[in-house]
Design an enzyme around this catalytic site. Structure first.
Site, PDB file in Angstrom:
ATOM      1  CG  ASP A  86      -0.542  -3.083  -2.592  1.00  0.00           C
ATOM      2  OD1 ASP A  86       0.254  -4.034  -2.487  1.00  0.00           O
ATOM      3  OD2 ASP A  86      -0.224  -1.963  -3.035  1.00  0.00           O
ATOM      4  CG  HIS A 138       3.884  -3.135  -2.422  1.00  0.00           C
ATOM      5  ND1 HIS A 138       2.740  -2.529  -2.876  1.00  0.00           N
ATOM      6  CD2 HIS A 138       4.907  -2.361  -2.841  1.00  0.00           C
ATOM      7  CE1 HIS A 138       3.047  -1.440  -3.550  1.00  0.00           C
ATOM      8  NE2 HIS A 138       4.365  -1.306  -3.545  1.00  0.00           N
ATOM      9  CB  SER A 173       4.642   2.008  -4.333  1.00  0.00           C
ATOM     10  OG  SER A 173       4.650   1.114  -5.403  1.00  0.00           O
TER      11      SER A 173
END
Length: 505
Positions: free
Chosen positions: A229, A280, A450
Site C-alpha cells: 500500500d 491509507h 479497502s
C-alpha cells in the site's frame, strides 16, 4: 501475423550469421515499407484517448493496451513520458523460472529492433532501455516513433505491450493523484466500539464476524501479513517497533520497506523510504494487525500477527509508471519472503496492468494467499465492475457491505468475481470501521472495499495461525466453509460474510 525467426534476424535483432550493415538496413526498410500500415502523424489528445478507453470498458467490461490500435497506443505513450512496457516470452511465461527455454533472446531482439528504429537518422545512438527486471519477463523502453510499436507488435515472443506511463485516472479527474489519502483522524462515536482488556477498543464491525470470540482460539501469532500500500506512518508508534507489542500483543515483529520511486522521471530508481505520506496504508495495516493495546485505541483483527509493510504507491489508484513498478516490485519481494503467508492489497486500477499481473502470478506461485479490494467508486469509475488485480483468478476479491443485510456499501463494487464480504458501514449513520489513526493517540474511521480486504486478510491470519501446517488452499477452503452462502456463491457477494469463530474451530 508474427514475424518468422528469419525476418527477426534481418531486423538486426539477433545476429547469428555474417551479413553487412547495408543488408540489415535494406531488410528493415523493406519491412517497414511493406508491412506497416499508415497512421496519422499526430497523436490523439489525452481526452480522446480517455474517451476510447472508457467506451471500450463500458461496452466490453474491460480494456487492454494490447488490443488498442497502434495509433491509440502510440498516442498514450507520447502523453505518458514516452514509456512503453513490454512483456516477453511464450504465453503464460510471466517470470523467468516458468520458462522451459531461454527467453532472453526475445528481449534482446525487441530492444535491438526498437533501438534501430528509434535511432534511425540520428547522429548519435541514444539509450532507449529504461528498466529491466531480473525475475519478471518485462522491460521498459523510451519510444517516440509509432513505427517502433508497429514493428514490435509483429515480433515473436511478445506477450503484451502497454503505455505504462499514461495516467488515465488523473487525466479523467483533471487533478493530481491522491485518491484514498487522509491523515486527519476522527473522534469515534461511543456506539461504534466497545472496550476490552487491557483497554483496547473493539470496532463494532468485529462483532458482525465473531472476531473477538475467535481470539479464544487464535490471535494470528507466527503468521506474516504483507500489506502492499502507501506504507506505515512514522508518527504512529503502535505500528512501529516501539509499540507493535503493546498491551496483549507480544512476540511479534514489524518490518517496513520502501519500493516506491516518487518521481515523474522514469529513469529514477531512488525510493522515498517506507513511511506513509497518504494515510491509507497505515489504516489498512491497523485494520489487519494493530496491537491489542492498553491506550484506549482500536485493535486490529490479527493482533499478534507479524506485519510486513511495503510503501509501493503514493495512493490507492495505480496510475502511472512508478506506482505500477513499485507494486510489482513489492509483490515479487513479498513472494520471496519466507515470513510472509498473506498479502493484502487494498489498491487497484480500472483495467489490467501487465507487470503487476506478472508479479501477482509470481507471488501466487510462491504459495502466498493474496487478497485484493474489489473496488471503491469515484465519480467516473462507477461503471467498472470488480477492478484489477482483484479480478484475477490468483487473487481473492473482497468488498464491503452495510449492516442491513447484503446491501453493498454506497461506494463499493460487487460482481461475480467477489469471494467474500465484510460488514463495514452502518446504514443509519453511515459510519465506517474504527481503526488506529495516522498519528500517536489518534482514532479514525475507514471504509470501502479497502478495509474489507484488510479485515479478511486478518481473519485468514487467525485461521492459518490455528493451523500452521496448512496450505493456502486449505486456509481458503476453511474461510469459504465458514461463510454465509457456502457451498453456493451469490452473484454479487460471493460466499458472503466470514464467521471468524467457525473458521478457527
Amino acid at each position: 501475423m508474427r514475424l518468422t525467426t528469419k525476418a527477426l534476424l534481418l531486423m538486426a535483432a539477433v545476429v547469428v550469421v555474417s551479413c553487412s550493415r547495408e543488408e540489415q538496413n535494406s531488410a528493415q526498410e523493406e519491412l517497414l515499407s511493406n508491412e506497416l500500415i499508415e497512421t496519422p502523424k499526430d497523436p490523439l489528445t489525452p481526452q480522446e484517448i480517455n474517451r476510447e478507453i472508457t467506451q471500450t470498458i463500458e461496452s466490453s467490461g474491460t480494456f487492454s493496451w494490447s488490443d488498442a490500435s497502434d495509433h491509440l497506443l502510440w498516442s498514450a505513450v507520447i502523453h505518458g513520458d514516452n514509456v512503453l512496457t513490454i512483456g516477453f516470452g511464450a504465453k503464460g511465461e510471466s517470470y523467468r523460472t516458468l520458462g522451459q527455454k531461454d527467453v532472453a533472446g526475445y528481449k534482446q531482439a525487441m530492444i535491438s529492433a526498437a533501438s534501430e528504429i528509434e535511432n534511425s537518422g540520428k547522429k548519435q545512438t541514444e539509450k532507449i532501455l529504461i528498466n529491466e527486471n531480473e525475475v519478471l519477463n518485462v522491460f521498459d523502453i523510451k519510444v517516440e516513433k509509432i513505427a517502433t510499436i508497429q514493428a514490435l507488435r509483429k515480433m515473436e515472443g511478445l506477450r503484451y505491450i502497454e503505455a505504462s506511463g499514461y495516467r488515465y485516472v488523473d487525466i479523467e479527474r483533471q487533478t493530481a493523484s491522491g485518491s484514498g489519502c487522509d491523515t486527519s483522524g476522527a473522534t469515534l462515536d461511543s456506539q461504534d466500539y466497545r472496550t476490552i482488556a487491557p483497554n483496547a477498543r473493539v470496532p463494532w464491525t468485529f462483532d458482525q464476524h465473531n472476531i473477538t470470540q475467535a481470539w479464544d482460539y487464535s490471535t494470528g501469532s507466527g503468521i506474516g501479513i504483507a500489506v502492499i500500500d502507501t506504507g506505515l506512518s512514522s508518527n504512529q508508534p503502535l505500528l512501529n517497533s516501539s509499540g507493535i507489542n503493546d498491551g496483549y500483543s507480544t512476540g511479534r515483529t514489524v518490518k517496513k520497506f520502501g519500493v516506491y520511486v516518487d518521481s515523474w522521471w522514469p529513469w529514477s530508481n531512488n525510493t522515498d523510504g517506507p513511511n506513509d505520506k497518504c494515510g491509507h496504508g497505515t489504516s489498512m495495516s491497523a485494520a489487519a494487525a494493530a496491537p491489542r493495546n492498553d491506550d484506549n485505541l482500536p485493535v486490529g483483527v490479527a493482533y499478534n500477527a507479524n506485519l510486513i509493510s511495503y510503501r509501493a504507491t503514493s495512493d490507492v489508484v495505480l496510475d502511472g509508471y512508478q506506482e505500477q513498478r513499485g507494486v510489482a516490485r513489492a509483490l515479487r519481494e513479498a513472494g520471496d519472503r519466507s515470513d510472509v503467508k498473506i498479502i493484502s492489497m487494498s489498491i487497484g486500477y480500472p483495467f489490467s496492468i501487465g507487470r503487476i499481473k506478472d508479479a501477482v502470478r509470481y507471488a501466487y506461485g510462491k504459495g502466498k494467499l493474496i487478497f485484493a479490494a474489489g473496488g471503491t467508486s469515484t465519480s467516473f469509475t462507477s461503471f467498472v465492475g470488480v477492478i484489477f488485480p482483484a479480478n484475477m483468478s490468483e487473487a481473492i476479491a473482497v468488498t464491503g457491505i452495510r449492516d442491513d443485510g447484503y446491501n453493498t456499501c454506497d461506494i463499493c463494487h460487487d460482481g461475480s468475481k467477489i469471494e467474500f464480504t465484510v460488514v463495514m458501514e452502518r446504514r443509519n449513520t453511515g459510519k465506517k470501521m474504527p481503526v488506529l489513526g495516522f498519528n500517536s493517540g489518534q482514532n479514525d474511521y475507514v471504509g470501502g472495499s479497502s478495509v474489507a480486504t484488510a479485515t479478511t486478510a486478518g481473519i485468514a491470519a487467525l485461521v492459518w495461525a490455528k493451523n500452521p501446517g496448512w496450505s493456502r488452499s486449505q486456509v481458503l477452503n476453511k474461510l469459504r466453509q465458514s461463510a454465509d452462502f457456502y457451498p453456493n456463491k451469490d452473484s454479487d457477494h460471493g460466499y458472503g460474510n466470514i464467521d471468524a469463530l467457525k473458521a478457527v474451530q
